[in-house]
Every structure is written in C-alpha cells, then in structure tokens.
Design a protein around this motif. Structure first.
Motif, PDB file in Angstrom:
ATOM      1  N   LYS A   1       0.747  -1.249   0.083  1.00 13.26           N
ATOM      2  CA  LYS A   1       0.182   0.060   0.244  1.00 13.26           C
ATOM      3  C   LYS A   1       0.840   1.249  -0.173  1.00 13.26           C
ATOM      4  O   LYS A   1       0.702   2.249  -0.758  1.00 13.26           O
ATOM      5  CB  LYS A   1      -0.814  -0.001   1.250  1.00 13.26           C
ATOM      6  CG  LYS A   1      -1.937  -1.252   1.180  1.00 13.26           C
ATOM      7  CD  LYS A   1      -2.753  -1.081   2.601  1.00 13.26           C
ATOM      8  CE  LYS A   1      -3.802  -2.076   2.628  1.00 13.26           C
ATOM      9  NZ  LYS A   1      -4.525  -1.984   3.688  1.00 13.26           N
TER      10      LYS A   1
ATOM     11  N   SER B   1       0.694   3.886  -3.335  1.00 16.36           N
ATOM     12  CA  SER B   1       0.279   5.043  -2.957  1.00 16.36           C
ATOM     13  C   SER B   1       1.250   6.207  -3.260  1.00 16.36           C
ATOM     14  O   SER B   1       1.009   6.998  -3.842  1.00 16.36           O
ATOM     15  CB  SER B   1      -0.260   5.336  -1.474  1.00 16.36           C
ATOM     16  OG  SER B   1       0.598   4.857  -0.553  1.00 16.36           O
TER      17      SER B   1
ATOM     18  N   ALA C   1      -8.411   1.969  -6.493  1.00 15.83           N
ATOM     19  CA  ALA C   1      -8.818   1.740  -4.849  1.00 15.83           C
ATOM     20  C   ALA C   1      -9.743   0.505  -4.527  1.00 15.83           C
ATOM     21  O   ALA C   1      -9.382  -0.015  -3.635  1.00 15.83           O
ATOM     22  CB  ALA C   1      -9.453   2.794  -4.269  1.00 15.83           C
TER      23      ALA C   1
ATOM     24  N   CYS D   1      -7.476  -2.728  -4.572  1.00 15.04           N
ATOM     25  CA  CYS D   1      -6.647  -2.818  -3.647  1.00 15.04           C
ATOM     26  C   CYS D   1      -7.408  -3.032  -2.403  1.00 15.04           C
ATOM     27  O   CYS D   1      -6.622  -3.789  -1.395  1.00 15.04           O
ATOM     28  CB  CYS D   1      -5.658  -1.471  -3.711  1.00 15.04           C
ATOM     29  SG  CYS D   1      -4.756  -1.353  -5.023  1.00 15.04           S
ATOM     30  N   ARG D   2      -8.468  -2.645  -2.005  1.00 15.93           N
ATOM     31  CA  ARG D   2      -9.112  -2.995  -0.772  1.00 15.93           C
ATOM     32  C   ARG D   2     -10.191  -3.956  -1.117  1.00 15.93           C
ATOM     33  O   ARG D   2     -10.984  -3.955  -0.160  1.00 15.93           O
ATOM     34  CB  ARG D   2      -9.515  -1.587  -0.116  1.00 15.93           C
ATOM     35  CG  ARG D   2      -8.742  -0.521   0.080  1.00 15.93           C
ATOM     36  CD  ARG D   2      -7.348  -0.886   0.878  1.00 15.93           C
ATOM     37  NE  ARG D   2      -8.026  -1.343   2.224  1.00 15.93           N
ATOM     38  CZ  ARG D   2      -8.179  -0.611   3.326  1.00 15.93           C
ATOM     39  NH1 ARG D   2      -7.945   0.667   3.115  1.00 15.93           N
ATOM     40  NH2 ARG D   2      -8.539  -1.078   4.362  1.00 15.93           N
TER      41      ARG D   2
ATOM     42  N   THR E   1      -5.985   9.378  -1.705  1.00 18.62           N
ATOM     43  CA  THR E   1      -5.125   8.046  -1.896  1.00 18.62           C
ATOM     44  C   THR E   1      -4.923   7.248  -0.563  1.00 18.62           C
ATOM     45  O   THR E   1      -5.033   5.991  -0.502  1.00 18.62           O
ATOM     46  CB  THR E   1      -3.973   8.237  -2.684  1.00 18.62           C
ATOM     47  OG1 THR E   1      -4.320   8.836  -4.060  1.00 18.62           O
ATOM     48  CG2 THR E   1      -3.272   7.023  -2.954  1.00 18.62           C
TER      49      THR E   1
ATOM     50  N   PHE F   1      -6.151   3.846   0.968  1.00 20.00           N
ATOM     51  CA  PHE F   1      -5.241   2.677   1.172  1.00 20.00           C
ATOM     52  C   PHE F   1      -5.136   2.387   2.540  1.00 20.00           C
ATOM     53  O   PHE F   1      -4.610   1.239   2.851  1.00 20.00           O
ATOM     54  CB  PHE F   1      -3.930   3.139   0.596  1.00 20.00           C
ATOM     55  CG  PHE F   1      -3.960   2.891  -0.958  1.00 20.00           C
ATOM     56  CD1 PHE F   1      -3.243   1.418  -1.282  1.00 20.00           C
ATOM     57  CD2 PHE F   1      -4.543   3.368  -1.934  1.00 20.00           C
ATOM     58  CE1 PHE F   1      -2.922   1.366  -2.675  1.00 20.00           C
ATOM     59  CE2 PHE F   1      -4.235   3.414  -3.231  1.00 20.00           C
ATOM     60  CZ  PHE F   1      -3.540   2.111  -3.556  1.00 20.00           C
TER      61      PHE F   1
END
Length: 366
Positions: free
Chosen positions: A6, A10, A302, A305-306, A352, A356
């Motif tokens: 992350k 980021s 986003a 990634c999550r 961001t 993150f």
C-alpha cells in the motif's frame, strides 16, 4: 494487500500526479515528464495491481514482482529515450502479461463469444489482453519511428500510444462493476450487458484507429456510442447492484467516466471548427485527462486494492466529494497556477492515503 504494498503503490500514484505538473513548472527541453506521469500510474502501478489481482495469491508472486521492476525500467528508459533497452524490456513485459492471462483464461480468448461466461470475466480477460497488445503496439511504433521509418502519420507517435496504457485499467474497473451484476438472470438484461461489453471493448479500439487517421466525424459517432454504453452501465449498476460501500466508489467512478465521454465529444467538435486553436481548448483536454486518469481509474484501483477489506472505516461521501473537487477543479487549474497544483497534490494524497490505509471492519461511517 500488505502495508508495504500500500505504501509503495500510494507513493507511486501521488508521485505520478506530481510529475504531471513537472513539464509545466520545471520543463526540460529534451525530455517529457508526461511519460513518467503516465507510466507510473498506468503501467507500473496499474499494470502490477492488475496482475496481482488476477493471480489472487496471498503473497505477491515472482512474476508480478518481476513485472513491476521491469515496468520501472521501461518507464525510465522510455523517458530517457533509451529505446533499444525499452524494446528489450517490452518483450519480457509482454511475456509476463500473457503468461498470467493464459494461466487464468486461455491462449485464444474464445470466452468472449461464450454467452454463459459472465461479462465481468470477459472484461477481465480483455483488460489483460489490452495490456499485452498495448505493450506490443508501442514497441512497433518505437521500431517504426526510431529505426525503420516505414510509415508516417501525425498521430503515430509514442505519446499517443503510451496513453493507451490507461485502457486496461478502465476495462478492469468495468469488470468489477459487472461482477456485482452477475446475479441478474433476466435474459434481456443479460443481453444488454453483453451489448455493453462489445460496444465498449470494440468502440475503444475503433476510436483509437480513427484518432490515428484523424477522422473527426467517425470519432463523434463512436464516442456517442461509448457514451450511450456507459450510461447504460450506470443505470444497470445503480438499479441492480447490491447497496454496499464499494458501490459508492464505483458509482462515483462511472460518473467520472461519463464526464470523460462528454468532454471527449466536446473536444472533437471543437477540433472540427474552422480556425481551431489547440491552445484555446487545452483546458477542456486537461479536464478530460484528469477525470479519466485520476477520477475513473483511481476509483477502480482503490476498490481492487481494498477488495477483501470492505467495508472500510471512512466517511465515503466526504472522500468522494473531495475526489471530485480535486480531479475536476484543482487538478486542471493546477496547470495554470502553481498554488492549485499544490492543493491538487495535497487533495489527491488525502484521497489516496485515506482509501489505502483506513482500517477495515464492520463499521461504515456514512
């Protein structure tokens, strides 16, 4: 996704936006920082996350790590115009993408034509295929422009083709959108979803061809078709997707995509006018680019990634409002005034880092 990943992604995404202003405020005649700006976001960060999400392994595989390292080498070499190294690295990047795609799907993308295959999977494979094709086509343009000089066209430039690295992220985000619509069983709705897939996938390719040949009227028709398809996607998603936190971010992302379609049509219409002056329409082009790159694509990255963390502990509405303010107001104004550029980078960093690093759990502050 680990904290280390992350932090890495980021950092690269925030740096990418900062480099987007480098040519304006710190120009270097021999080099284009815009290339680094695009590569760090679309290829290095976006491409790596796409492969990582495709493999869905707890730890980052050796293939994904190698792709990331080579993409950084590619970005630096293309920026410095070391094209022989760029071409060599392109072969390896293409091979890694195809290796991941074939392992996940198949050598021949026949899944596109199977009605039983979910549209989300078709968009997923199309995103990987588009990434591989983009790497190959950019290599062909490098060979033509720097070595063989077989074909000459005003739009046949490296920077034009490097922009194509944003298409895989766009298709992957649409895969996430349609993944939340897989439960739909109504034949008519499923037919509309299939139509959206083919309209968007083929439309982007055809539109790119018309850009190369500078055919403005066909560009308007293709863009209008893409706009219609995006609006249909928005209506389907808003109506049928389950209400959950990631839906808020993806709905916002589709809103950005609609903005890019509208600004794209407006920009083409202005180009067709007598006495067209590119300097007077740059503001519109900047809005178009920022809405696409740091609006629509950021929403998709986003959520990817999550993906396993939702719901995450943040106030979604506040983040979305700051996101729209940053992408559509502060970032374009930053091209003309340095203070707005600073505010845009700060706002983007807030968005961001919040997306993150907000904690995950059952509490959703909305």
């Amino acid at each position: 996704m680990t904290i280390r990943l992350k932090v890495l992604f980021s950092f690269l995404m925030i740096m990418a936006l900062g480099l987007g202003y480098a040519d304006v405020y710190f120009p270097v005649a021999a080099f284009s920082f815009e290339r680094l700006h695009i590569f760090l976001f679309n290829l290095c960060t976006g491409g790596t996350i796409l492969l990582y999400y495709t493999e869905r392994q707890p730890a980052v595989s050796g293939r994904v790590k190698l792709f990331f390292l080579l993409s950084l080498v590619y970005a630096v070499c293309a920026f410095l115009k070391w094209y022989s190294v760029t071409l060599a690295v392109s072969v390896l990047l293409w091979g890694l993408v195809e290796n991941v795609r074939i392992k996940k799907f198949s050598i021949v993308p026949y899944h596109f034509f199977l009605p039983k295959v979910p549209v989300s999977e078709k968009f997923h494979q199309a995103s990987l295929w588009c990434l591989a094709i983009g790497i190959a086509m950019a290599s062909v343009v490098i060979i033509n422009n720097e070595y063989t000089h077989w074909v000459y066209m005003d739009k046949l430039t490296l920077d034009t083709f490097f922009l194509g690295y944003s298409f895989p992220l766009s298709l992957m985000t649409l895969s996430l959108v349609f993944d939340m619509l897989k439960k739909i069983e109504r034949p008519k709705i499923k037919s509309i979803m299939e139509l959206c897939f083919w309209t968007i996938t083929l439309g982007v390719i055809i539109f790119f061809i018309f850009i190369l040949f500078e055919r403005f009227v066909p560009q308007i028709f293709v863009t209008a078709a893409l706009f219609t398809a995006v609006v249909m996607v928005f209506m389907l998603y808003y109506t049928f997707a389950d209400s959950m936190q990631q839906k808020k971010f993806l709905t916002s992302g589709i809103g950005f995509l609609i903005v890019t379609a509208v600004t794209g049509i407006a920009y083409i219409c202005l180009q067709m006018q007598d006495g067209y002056d590119p300097r007077k329409t740059k503001w519109l082009l900047h809005i178009h680019v920022f809405a696409s790159l740091y609006g629509w694509n950021l929403c998709g990255l986003a959520v990817i990634c999550r993906f396993d963390d939702f719901p995450i502990r943040l106030h979604s509405t506040t983040v979305i409002l700051v996101h729209w303010l940053t992408a559509l107001v502060l970032a374009p104004l930053g091209i003309y005034q340095g203070w707005f550029a600073v505010l845009a980078i700060a706002g983007y960093a807030f968005i961001t880092l919040t997306l993150f690093f907000s904690g995950n759990g059952q509490i959703n502050y909305d």
